[in-house]
Design a protein around this motif. Structure first.
Motif, short mmCIF file in Angstrom:
data_model
loop_
_atom_site.label_atom_id
_atom_site.label_comp_id
_atom_site.label_asym_id
_atom_site.label_seq_id
_atom_site.Cartn_x
_atom_site.Cartn_y
_atom_site.Cartn_z
N VAL A 22 63.26 21.96 79.08
CA VAL A 22 63.59 21.29 80.33
C VAL A 22 64.55 20.14 80.06
CG1 VAL A 22 62.64 19.87 82.20
CG2 VAL A 22 61.50 21.99 81.54
N ASP A 23 64.27 19.34 79.03
CA ASP A 23 65.16 18.23 78.68
C ASP A 23 66.56 18.72 78.33
OD1 ASP A 23 63.22 16.33 79.11
OD2 ASP A 23 62.68 16.12 76.99
N GLN A 25 68.00 21.51 79.41
CA GLN A 25 68.65 21.98 80.63
C GLN A 25 69.18 20.81 81.45
OE1 GLN A 25 65.67 24.29 82.60
NE2 GLN A 25 66.07 26.13 81.38
N ILE A 26 68.40 19.77 81.57
CA ILE A 26 68.83 18.61 82.34
C ILE A 26 70.03 17.95 81.69
CG2 ILE A 26 68.12 16.28 83.05
CD1 ILE A 26 65.36 17.56 83.67
N ARG A 30 73.79 17.43 83.34
CA ARG A 30 74.35 16.08 83.47
C ARG A 30 75.83 16.04 83.14
NH1 ARG A 30 68.99 13.15 81.69
NH2 ARG A 30 68.22 12.75 83.78
N SER A 76 65.41 14.45 86.53
CA SER A 76 64.38 15.18 85.79
C SER A 76 63.07 15.24 86.57
CB SER A 76 64.16 14.57 84.41
OG SER A 76 63.84 13.20 84.53
N PHE A 77 62.84 14.26 87.44
CA PHE A 77 61.63 14.31 88.27
C PHE A 77 61.92 13.69 89.61
CE2 PHE A 77 57.48 13.19 89.88
CZ PHE A 77 56.80 14.35 89.64
N ARG A 79 62.95 17.69 89.57
CA ARG A 79 64.07 18.33 88.88
C ARG A 79 65.07 18.90 89.88
NH1 ARG A 79 63.64 22.32 85.06
NH2 ARG A 79 62.74 23.61 86.64
N SER A 125 66.57 20.96 94.88
CA SER A 125 65.70 21.30 93.76
C SER A 125 66.30 22.45 92.95
CB SER A 125 64.33 21.69 94.30
OG SER A 125 63.57 22.33 93.31
N PHE A 126 66.18 22.38 91.64
CA PHE A 126 66.64 23.48 90.79
C PHE A 126 65.94 24.78 91.18
CE2 PHE A 126 67.64 20.45 87.06
CZ PHE A 126 68.95 20.34 87.45
N ASP A 127 64.66 24.70 91.58
CA ASP A 127 63.90 25.89 91.92
C ASP A 127 64.43 26.60 93.15
OD1 ASP A 127 62.20 25.40 89.78
OD2 ASP A 127 60.77 24.27 90.99
#
Length: 152
Positions: A22-23, A25-26, A30, A76-77, A79, A125-127
């Motif tokens: 996840v880190d 991907q973020i 960026r 990140s939060f 995401r 949201s990425f989702d």
């Protein structure tokens, strides 16, 4: 001293691996801060229309929902992207499907673009992202069916 069961250790390692992904991907996203993007979601339906005279006609109806904006921040939060200078719009493309000489053809029937709204900032949201395009690539797109029929 109590030993931690092996299955708990493997689950912890899996969670740590997932957190690292996840880190990564973020951090990747960026790099696109300041880029203009288009988030697309589309739906395509084939509709058979029975006519009183002549063969049954099939329509292909495509509706595309777009969110266009500049990536202001990647979060990140929660995401996802925070976009600025956002325009939301809907693109409708209806085609008539026919068979001519054994070949299937699509002919444009109705198409149009409708701005739904504009807003200074929006979180996506990425989702919820199905498709993502860079605005400069989308502006160079071709639509062969439309180009075959310049009157549309």
């Amino acid at each position: 001293m109590r030993m931690i069961p092996t299955n708990i250790l493997s689950e912890l390692n899996s969670l740590l691996g997932l957190a690292n992904q996840v880190d990564e991907q973020i951090e990747y996203w960026r790099e696109y801060k300041g880029e203009e993007v288009i988030i697309r979601k589309h739906n395509v339906q084939r509709i058979r229309e029975k006519k009183d005279v002549g063969p049954t006609e099939t329509r292909v109806q495509q509706t595309t929902y777009l969110v266009r904006g500049e990536v202001e921040d990647v979060m990140s939060f929660p995401r996802g992207f925070r976009l600025r200078n956002v325009t939301e719009y809907v693109v409708n493309d209806d085609y008539r499907e026919s068979v001519v000489g054994g070949n299937q053809q699509l002919s444009p029937k109705i198409n149009g673009t409708h701005n739904v709204r504009e807003i200074n900032r929006k979180f996506v949201s990425f989702d919820s992202i199905e498709e993502l395009e860079w605005a400069e690539d989308a502006e160079e797109e071709t639509r062969p069916v439309r180009e075959e029929h310049p009157s549309v």
